[in-house]
Design a protein around this motif. Structure first.
Motif, short mmCIF file in Angstrom:
data_model
loop_
_atom_site.label_atom_id
_atom_site.label_comp_id
_atom_site.label_asym_id
_atom_site.label_seq_id
_atom_site.Cartn_x
_atom_site.Cartn_y
_atom_site.Cartn_z
N LEU A 111 0.66 -1.27 -0.04
CA LEU A 111 -0.07 0.17 -0.45
C LEU A 111 1.25 1.00 0.07
CD1 LEU A 111 -3.41 0.91 0.28
CD2 LEU A 111 -2.91 0.64 2.72
N LEU A 112 2.14 1.17 0.54
CA LEU A 112 3.21 1.98 0.85
C LEU A 112 3.81 2.58 -0.37
CD1 LEU A 112 5.01 1.67 3.95
CD2 LEU A 112 2.94 3.19 3.31
N VAL A 113 3.64 1.44 -1.36
CA VAL A 113 4.43 1.75 -2.37
C VAL A 113 2.97 2.28 -3.52
CG1 VAL A 113 5.79 0.13 -5.26
CG2 VAL A 113 6.09 0.23 -2.53
N GLU A 114 1.68 1.79 -3.58
CA GLU A 114 0.57 2.20 -4.37
C GLU A 114 0.07 4.08 -4.08
OE1 GLU A 114 -3.22 -0.26 -4.58
OE2 GLU A 114 -2.25 -0.93 -2.92
N LEU A 115 0.47 4.43 -3.04
CA LEU A 115 0.59 5.79 -2.16
C LEU A 115 1.67 6.24 -2.99
CD1 LEU A 115 -0.42 7.50 -0.69
CD2 LEU A 115 1.67 7.30 1.33
N VAL A 116 3.18 5.75 -3.02
CA VAL A 116 4.09 6.46 -4.57
C VAL A 116 3.01 6.86 -5.41
CG1 VAL A 116 6.36 6.46 -4.94
CG2 VAL A 116 5.72 6.20 -2.65
N TYR A 117 2.79 5.86 -6.09
CA TYR A 117 2.71 5.53 -7.28
C TYR A 117 1.71 6.64 -7.56
CZ TYR A 117 4.59 2.40 -9.97
OH TYR A 117 5.85 1.03 -10.43
N ALA A 118 0.38 6.53 -6.38
CA ALA A 118 -0.94 7.68 -6.76
C ALA A 118 -0.38 8.97 -6.83
CB ALA A 118 -1.38 8.00 -5.24
N VAL A 119 0.81 9.57 -5.89
CA VAL A 119 1.15 10.54 -5.72
C VAL A 119 2.58 11.29 -7.46
CG1 VAL A 119 3.90 11.90 -5.15
CG2 VAL A 119 1.41 10.70 -3.10
N VAL A 120 2.83 10.26 -7.22
CA VAL A 120 3.35 10.78 -8.44
C VAL A 120 2.51 10.59 -10.23
CG1 VAL A 120 4.63 10.09 -10.59
CG2 VAL A 120 5.42 9.11 -7.85
N GLY A 121 1.17 10.08 -9.45
CA GLY A 121 0.21 9.85 -10.71
C GLY A 121 -0.27 11.95 -10.71
N ILE A 122 -0.52 12.22 -10.03
CA ILE A 122 -1.36 13.36 -9.47
C ILE A 122 -0.10 14.09 -9.69
CG2 ILE A 122 -1.49 15.23 -7.78
CD1 ILE A 122 -2.97 13.15 -6.00
N VAL A 123 1.41 14.39 -10.09
CA VAL A 123 2.67 15.44 -10.18
C VAL A 123 2.23 14.85 -11.49
CG1 VAL A 123 4.75 15.61 -10.25
CG2 VAL A 123 3.91 15.08 -8.41
N LEU A 142 -4.89 8.55 -15.09
CA LEU A 142 -6.58 9.40 -14.27
C LEU A 142 -6.82 7.88 -13.81
CD1 LEU A 142 -8.58 11.48 -16.61
CD2 LEU A 142 -7.87 11.63 -14.76
N GLY A 143 -6.95 6.64 -14.42
CA GLY A 143 -7.55 5.32 -14.06
C GLY A 143 -6.49 4.96 -12.96
N ILE A 144 -5.79 5.32 -13.06
CA ILE A 144 -4.34 4.63 -12.13
C ILE A 144 -3.96 5.50 -10.49
CG2 ILE A 144 -2.00 4.53 -11.84
CD1 ILE A 144 -1.16 3.45 -13.99
N VAL A 145 -4.24 6.59 -10.62
CA VAL A 145 -4.81 7.66 -9.76
C VAL A 145 -5.67 7.24 -8.85
CG1 VAL A 145 -4.98 9.55 -9.48
CG2 VAL A 145 -3.45 9.35 -10.98
N ALA A 146 -6.94 6.84 -9.98
CA ALA A 146 -8.37 6.97 -9.12
C ALA A 146 -8.74 5.85 -8.12
CB ALA A 146 -8.96 6.25 -10.18
N CYS A 147 -7.61 4.90 -9.19
CA CYS A 147 -7.74 3.41 -8.30
C CYS A 147 -6.71 3.15 -6.92
CB CYS A 147 -7.33 2.19 -9.12
SG CYS A 147 -7.62 0.57 -8.22
N ASN A 148 -6.08 4.39 -7.63
CA ASN A 148 -5.00 4.36 -5.40
C ASN A 148 -5.67 4.85 -4.74
OD1 ASN A 148 -3.15 2.86 -7.40
ND2 ASN A 148 -1.85 4.15 -8.29
N TRP A 149 -5.68 5.60 -5.21
CA TRP A 149 -6.74 6.18 -4.23
C TRP A 149 -7.68 6.56 -3.68
CZ3 TRP A 149 -4.15 9.54 -1.42
CH2 TRP A 149 -3.11 10.19 -1.76
N LEU A 150 -9.24 5.42 -4.16
CA LEU A 150 -10.31 4.58 -3.42
C LEU A 150 -9.72 3.66 -2.55
CD1 LEU A 150 -13.16 3.84 -3.89
CD2 LEU A 150 -12.23 2.69 -5.59
N VAL A 151 -8.63 2.31 -2.86
CA VAL A 151 -8.02 1.80 -2.33
C VAL A 151 -7.24 2.60 -0.62
CG1 VAL A 151 -6.48 0.02 -1.58
CG2 VAL A 151 -7.15 0.40 -3.58
N ILE A 152 -6.81 3.25 -1.01
CA ILE A 152 -6.37 4.12 0.06
C ILE A 152 -6.88 4.35 0.85
CG2 ILE A 152 -4.56 6.41 0.65
CD1 ILE A 152 -2.71 5.84 -1.74
#
Length: 559
Positions: A111-123, A142-152
């Motif tokens: 999940l921490l790695v997913e958080l990093v991916y979510a931040v990179v996606g937003i950037v 958009l899909g990666i960011v939405a999926c990551n933040w939904l899980v987080i």
């Protein structure tokens, strides 16, 4: 059947959480399905659809998406393991599920790695969404960011809901018990009880956030919080265990009921058939004029108990025309409303006087024009229950009717269930009553004396002899318990009074007070009503039976 007597909550990070290791099946299934769908979509996008390879923004993001495929595969493996492990064992037999916490540690690391991916996606979206012409890359981001933040967010909400403020103390207490350190165990146990009471108090304040806090209300929070903390003492229990226990308990009760019905002869069927099964069994003889009149009085005074609920009860009993009738009588819209409420002292009703109008309409609709309302108190607070006083010329009675539970403040009064000594000078034995209702009865008695309400009622119409009328006290639910206790307080001054208590709460009186109340209190219980069967002793029995059925269960909770 297992010898353990507790239902262990899951321990992680040296802290107990308000969730069992067998509660993770559905959350893991939700994440598994979400990641399966996203894995299929992402694979189709990355390997099946064209994208602009000449665009640097596209190439970078597609490489980012391919790396995310590895994260999805890792998530699916962990979530499959969590589901499989969570379905092992039974509610109390947790040993086959001990490895769940280690899989969760791995899942949290992912999940921490997913958080990093979510931040990179937003950037990336901030920098390249507008200038990048590749639509495929944009949708992928958009899909990666939405999926990551939904899980987080779902994980954060779950952690918040299952967080136990006393979890660390609970784990320390269990450890010291195993080491048999008596002094440390006593200290931790005291700290745990205080922490649990504080947690329950915060929960009550959260649910009661819309009410104004008063000193009495704060005292009620402490009383009720201590009650709940005492009920859950020594139990490593989670909410889903209670739900599972209720289901199992209901199944056992149904099987016992079927067994009783299958018996050729049993006392229950005999009693329901009208046959006395003990020497004390007694039925109403409606052919006897005295008992028939008593039965009619019970039905008659129930109208007063219902009327105390005001406009909510009136609208519920007359959903079609009730609102129109109240509106036609409202002083805001008609002159007749002012006539209906004249010569009535009203405390804290709403601007249109809907409660007192509903009480009057309640009697007028039944053609009880001989009932005159003298005083109506709509003031509602903890230990301060609304009530009204009426003069019934037909029965030659002054009636005090006390409202039942209708607000969160009433619920706090209900839940303050400790015993309190009845404030009566002459007592035949130990007279104890429900604490919240004793306080409510004292409040009403004080109100009656300060406002001289009963003097006004008995002096309402001297030509009709109101000074010689009798006194009747009625109530339903919370009002029933308060009415019964108020009858103790007023009986020295009005020795001929009678109380009709409809669905009084269980555990209302001590045995001595209950025996004495038989002289002047008539209690009415209808069918399977829960309230008259609910008290602290019954809760202890419920707690014991709940643990018993869970100990005997050998099936997983999910089934």
């Amino acid at each position: 059947m297992y010898s353990t007597a507790v239902m262990p909550g899951m321990v992680m990070f040296r802290r107990r959480w308000s969730v069992g290791s067998d509660d993770l099946v559905l959350p893991a299934l939700f994440l598994f399905l979400l990641h399966c769908i996203w894995l299929v979509v992402l694979s189709v996008v990355l390997f099946g659809l064209p994208y602009g390879s000449e665009q640097s923004c596209s190439v970078t993001l597609v490489d980012h998406g391919r790396g995310y495929l590895g994260i999805l595969v890792s998530c699916l493996i962990c979530e499959s393991a969590i589901m499989w492990l969570s379905m092992r064992g039974s509610i109390l037999y947790t040993q086959p599920r001990e490895a769940v916490q280690y899989v969760i540690y791995i899942r949290l690391a992912i999940l921490l790695v997913e958080l990093v991916y979510a931040v990179v996606g937003i950037v990336w979206l901030v920098q390249y969404y507008q200038p990048c012409p590749d639509v495929t890359a944009k949708n992928l981001a958009l899909g990666i960011v939405a999926c990551n933040w939904l899980v987080i967010f779902s994980v954060c909400i779950t952690l918040t809901c299952t967080f136990d403020p006393t979890g660390r103390t609970f784990v320390k207490l269990k450890a010291t018990r195993r080491r048999q350190r008596n002094l440390t165990t006593y200290t931790l146990r005291h700290r745990l009880e205080e922490g649990q009471a504080s947690s329950w108090s915060r929960r009550l304040k959260f649910f009661m956030c819309c009410t104004r806090a008063q000193d009495t209300q704060s005292d009620a929070y402490s009383e009720v919080a201590s009650l709940f903390a005492e009920f859950f003492r020594d139990l490593d229990i989670v909410p889903s265990d209670i739900i599972a226990g209720l289901v199992l308990l209901r199944q056992r009760q149904r099987s016992k009921r079927s067994a009783i019905l299958d018996q050729a002869n049993n006392d229950i069927l005999a009693f329901l058939s009208g046959m006395p099964v003990t020497r004390n069994t007694r039925y109403l003889d409606l052919k006897n004029s005295t008992e028939m009149n008593m039965y009619k009085d019970v039905c008659y005074y129930m109208l007063f108990a219902l009327a105390a609920y005001g406009w909510p009860m009136y609208l519920m009993r007359k959903p079609a025309c009730g609102l129109c009738r109240l509106a036609s009588s409202c002083p805001c819209t008609s002159v007749s409303g002012s006539r209906l409420s004249q010569s009535v002292t009203v405390e804290e009703d709403n601007c249109c006087g809907c409660n007192v109008l509903a009480i009057r309409r309640h009697f007028l609709d039944r053609d009880l024009k001989q009932v005159q309302i003298v005083y109506t108190s709509c003031h509602d607070a903890v230990y301060e229950t609304p009530f009204f006083v009426a003069v019934d010329h037909a029965k030659k009675k002054v009636v005090i009717s006390i409202r039942g539970t209708l607000s969160p403040k009433d619920a706090l009064t209900d839940l303050t269930g400790d015993s309190e000594r009845l404030p009566v000078e002459e007592q035949h034995g130990t007279w104890l009553g429900h604490k919240g209702m004793v306080y409510s009865a004292e409040y009403i008695k004080k109100k009656l004396e300060q406002e001289m309400i009963l003097s006004q009622a008995f002096g309402r119409d001297l030509n009709k002899g109101t000074m010689h009328y009798g006194l009747v006290i009625v109530g339903h639910s919370l009002g029933a318990g308060t009415a019964a206790i108020l009858s103790f307080l007023l009986r020295p001054e009005y020795p001929t009074l009678h109380c009709y208590s409809y669905s009084p709460p269980g555990g209302l009186f001590s045995e001595d007070a209950m025996e004495y109340s038989k002289e002047f209190v008539t209690s009415v219980v209808l069918g399977k009503d829960l309230v008259p069967r609910l008290g602290l002793c019954q809760l202890e029995g419920f707690r014991r039976h709940l643990l018993e059925v869970l100990q005997k269960s050998n099936k997983p909770k999910v089934t």
